[in-house]
Motif scaffolding. Structure first.
Motif, mmCIF file in Angstrom:
data_model
loop_
_atom_site.group_PDB
_atom_site.id
_atom_site.type_symbol
_atom_site.label_atom_id
_atom_site.label_comp_id
_atom_site.label_asym_id
_atom_site.label_seq_id
_atom_site.Cartn_x
_atom_site.Cartn_y
_atom_site.Cartn_z
ATOM 1 N N GLY A 55 1.008 -1.328 0.237
ATOM 2 C CA GLY A 55 -0.170 0.033 -0.051
ATOM 3 C C GLY A 55 0.811 1.230 -0.151
ATOM 4 O O GLY A 55 2.239 1.382 -0.059
ATOM 5 N N PRO A 76 -4.296 -2.546 -0.751
ATOM 6 C CA PRO A 76 -4.857 -3.113 -1.648
ATOM 7 C C PRO A 76 -6.374 -3.544 -1.427
ATOM 8 O O PRO A 76 -6.773 -3.693 -0.303
ATOM 9 C CB PRO A 76 -3.943 -4.505 -1.596
ATOM 10 C CG PRO A 76 -2.468 -4.100 -1.427
ATOM 11 C CD PRO A 76 -3.167 -3.200 0.059
ATOM 12 N N ASP A 77 -6.986 -3.662 -2.396
ATOM 13 C CA ASP A 77 -8.541 -3.810 -2.408
ATOM 14 C C ASP A 77 -9.360 -2.869 -1.957
ATOM 15 O O ASP A 77 -10.451 -3.127 -1.320
ATOM 16 C CB ASP A 77 -8.764 -5.396 -1.692
ATOM 17 C CG ASP A 77 -8.031 -6.419 -2.157
ATOM 18 O OD1 ASP A 77 -7.871 -6.529 -3.375
ATOM 19 O OD2 ASP A 77 -7.480 -7.364 -1.357
ATOM 20 N N GLY A 78 -8.890 -1.704 -1.897
ATOM 21 C CA GLY A 78 -9.710 -0.412 -1.563
ATOM 22 C C GLY A 78 -9.782 -0.394 -0.143
ATOM 23 O O GLY A 78 -10.640 0.374 0.181
ATOM 24 N N LYS A 79 -8.922 -0.913 0.812
ATOM 25 C CA LYS A 79 -9.226 -0.471 2.156
ATOM 26 C C LYS A 79 -8.315 0.829 2.477
ATOM 27 O O LYS A 79 -7.159 1.061 2.315
ATOM 28 C CB LYS A 79 -8.308 -1.950 2.938
ATOM 29 C CG LYS A 79 -9.217 -2.798 2.272
ATOM 30 C CD LYS A 79 -8.807 -4.362 3.046
ATOM 31 C CE LYS A 79 -9.845 -5.283 2.743
ATOM 32 N NZ LYS A 79 -9.255 -6.460 2.556
ATOM 33 N N GLY A 127 -7.415 -3.363 7.312
ATOM 34 C CA GLY A 127 -7.769 -4.360 6.404
ATOM 35 C C GLY A 127 -6.439 -5.119 5.673
ATOM 36 O O GLY A 127 -6.664 -6.019 4.953
ATOM 37 N N GLY A 128 -5.244 -4.640 6.345
ATOM 38 C CA GLY A 128 -3.907 -5.359 5.764
ATOM 39 C C GLY A 128 -3.836 -6.625 6.670
ATOM 40 O O GLY A 128 -3.969 -6.464 7.985
#
Length: 131
Positions: A55, A76-79, A127-128
């Motif tokens: 990120g 990543p994944d929009g967090k 969220g990571g």
């Protein structure tokens, strides 16, 4: 008798702090510089940990809207999460607390980070997988 001693101690402590503040301002300045350096180290470690998860964590500057958190953490994944970095033991100012509450009310995750040992937990909550 204990109350008298405690009251005397608090009064004496306040007198000493006021003396230092007036006659030795360099002590306060030095303390502030040390706090800034400790905060800077924590912030650098946060940026490195976010980068390790793939990120980015740009410095968050919002002209015209004081009190916003120091960093926005984009994983990543929009967090997304906002992180206010403080020197160990320091707390956010009143305006910062108001901004944090507003961001949380909008559904964002907001964290106050005042120790390196908290970085993994903060990133996990955003969220990571900081493991």
């Amino acid at each position: 008798m204990t109350v008298i001693y405690i009251t005397f101690y608090i009064g004496l402590k306040n007198i000493i702090y006021k003396y230092i503040e007036i006659y030795m301002p360099w002590v306060t300045q030095l303390k502030n510089e040390v706090d800034f350096m400790r905060e800077k180290v924590i912030e650098q470690r946060l940026v490195k940990a976010v980068k390790g998860l793939g990120g980015i964590s740009p410095k968050f500057v919002s002209p015209g809207l004081s009190g916003m958190p120091d960093r926005i953490v984009l994983l990543p994944d929009g967090k997304v999460g906002f992180v206010e970095v403080k020197a160990p033991g320091k707390k956010p100012r009143a305006l910062q607390v108001v901004r944090h509450e507003k961001l949380r009310a909008l559904g964002f995750k907001v964290f106050v980070l005042d120790g390196e040992e908290q970085i993994g937990e903060v990133l996990d909550e955003i969220g990571g997988d900081a493991q």
